[in-house]
Enzyme design. Structure first.
Site, PDB file in Angstrom:
ATOM      1  N   ASP A  96      46.278  29.669  45.389  1.00  0.00           N
ATOM      2  CA  ASP A  96      46.392  30.911  45.671  1.00  0.00           C
ATOM      3  C   ASP A  96      45.639  31.002  47.064  1.00  0.00           C
ATOM      4  OD1 ASP A  96      43.192  31.423  45.583  1.00  0.00           O
ATOM      5  OD2 ASP A  96      43.744  30.042  43.806  1.00  0.00           O
ATOM      6  N   ASP A 185      41.354  40.328  40.172  1.00  0.00           N
ATOM      7  CA  ASP A 185      40.418  39.266  40.360  1.00  0.00           C
ATOM      8  C   ASP A 185      38.971  40.069  40.387  1.00  0.00           C
ATOM      9  OD1 ASP A 185      38.550  37.691  41.852  1.00  0.00           O
ATOM     10  OD2 ASP A 185      39.485  37.824  43.723  1.00  0.00           O
ATOM     11  N   GLU A 187      34.713  39.412  39.876  1.00  0.00           N
ATOM     12  CA  GLU A 187      34.191  38.063  40.250  1.00  0.00           C
ATOM     13  C   GLU A 187      32.724  38.704  40.577  1.00  0.00           C
ATOM     14  OE1 GLU A 187      34.851  35.841  43.752  1.00  0.00           O
ATOM     15  OE2 GLU A 187      36.855  36.283  42.943  1.00  0.00           O
TER      16      GLU A 187
END
Length: 296
Positions: A96, A185, A187
């Site tokens: 990625d 995503d 986090e």
């Protein structure tokens, strides 16, 4: 060449002086509008109670898939090494990237064995990665199965609003065997743990994002996270395991204990190695990866 004469300045218009009642009414109207603004900005379906004290993005160019993982959870191995036991399982290598990697040599990465890539597209509701268009197009022509990801900022706006921005700026979402599902995503933040949200508020934010992405694309989004973050910030919910693939992050020789999923679809196993950016695996052969890209 003819030049038009500049218009004459107009004298300032005169207005009658307002009485005390009118002035007070104008002040109250302004205050009412300011207080109502956050509620108007929040779209239907956004998580209620999301704090809106951080409306700006400090450094989105330095946020990427896993940018906070090593600092919070460390690394138990370096590079892209894995155990022999893990290597015996069929899997497909990939990676990625974001603008942090600069210009990516997609043809070289493909020749080295990578077959898929997730590419940063957006963050919040204002930032689009400046390298996304080039990466998304060039990876396709190099033969990659690729997808776009959104870096979540639950502290800046609601899940629905960020999903709308992501879908509008994150590439195509066709079921063509070459386009991976949209990726959320989510986090560690730099500030308050879990972006200042309770576990129920975080689940609400995630649900609002995923629901809107599916409504706009008909694709079930993949979720990137770590086991420790997911347990702390969502209560280790398994609410999304039936439809949304798990992209687990753990820089070690095995993916370790999983959060609220029975298995993982992707594993980010190192933040450096053979390929540009982070080193990833799809949990299966490339035929399975193509099925996922076809929404199967």
């Amino acid at each position: 060449m003819h030049h038009r004469p500049s218009p004459r300045p107009r004298p300032p218009a005169t207005r009658p002086l307002l009485g005390f009642g009118a002035v007070l009414g104008a002040i109250l109207a302004t205050l009412t509008a300011l207080l109502a603004a956050p509620a108007q900005a929040r779209g239907a379906g956004d998580a209620i109670g999301v704090p809106r004290t951080h409306t700006g993005l400090a450094h989105p160019e330095r946020d990427w898939l896993g940018s906070s993982v090593a600092a919070h959870e460390g690394r138990s191995t370096g590079g892209d090494s894995v155990t022999a036991a893990a290597s015996s399982v069929p899997r497909t290598p990939g990676f990625d990237v974001s603008n942090w990697q600069g210009k990516v040599d997609w043809n070289a990465a493909y020749k080295k064995g990578a077959r898929f890539a997730y590419i940063k597209a957006t963050e919040g509701t204002t930032y689009k990665d400046p390298t996304f268009n080039a990466n998304y197009t060039n990876s396709y022509y190099a033969g990659f199965i690729r997808g776009a990801y959104h870096f979540a900022r639950p502290d800046s706006s609601g899940g629905k609003a960020q999903a709308d921005y992501f879908v509008s700026h994150g590439g195509g979402w066709s079921k063509d065997g070459k386009t991976l599902p949209p990726l959320l995503d989510i986090e560690y933040p730099e500030g308050a743990a879990c972006y200042g949200l309770s576990q129920s508020q975080m689940r609400g934010w995630i649900s609002a994002f995923l629901t809107e992405v599916h409504a706009k694309t008909t694709r079930w989004a993949t979720i990137y996270t770590t086991t420790a973050w997911w347990k702390k910030c969502t209560g280790n919910t398994s609410l999304y395991s039936a439809n949304h693939p798990l992209f687990i992050a753990r820089y070690a020789s095995t993916p370790g204990t999983l959060p609220g999923w029975p298995f993982y679809s992707f594993w980010q196993h190192a933040d450096s190695g053979t390929f540009p950016g982070d080193q990833d695996y799809f949990n299966g052969p490339i035929s399975g990866l193509r099925n996922l890209a076809n929404n199967e």
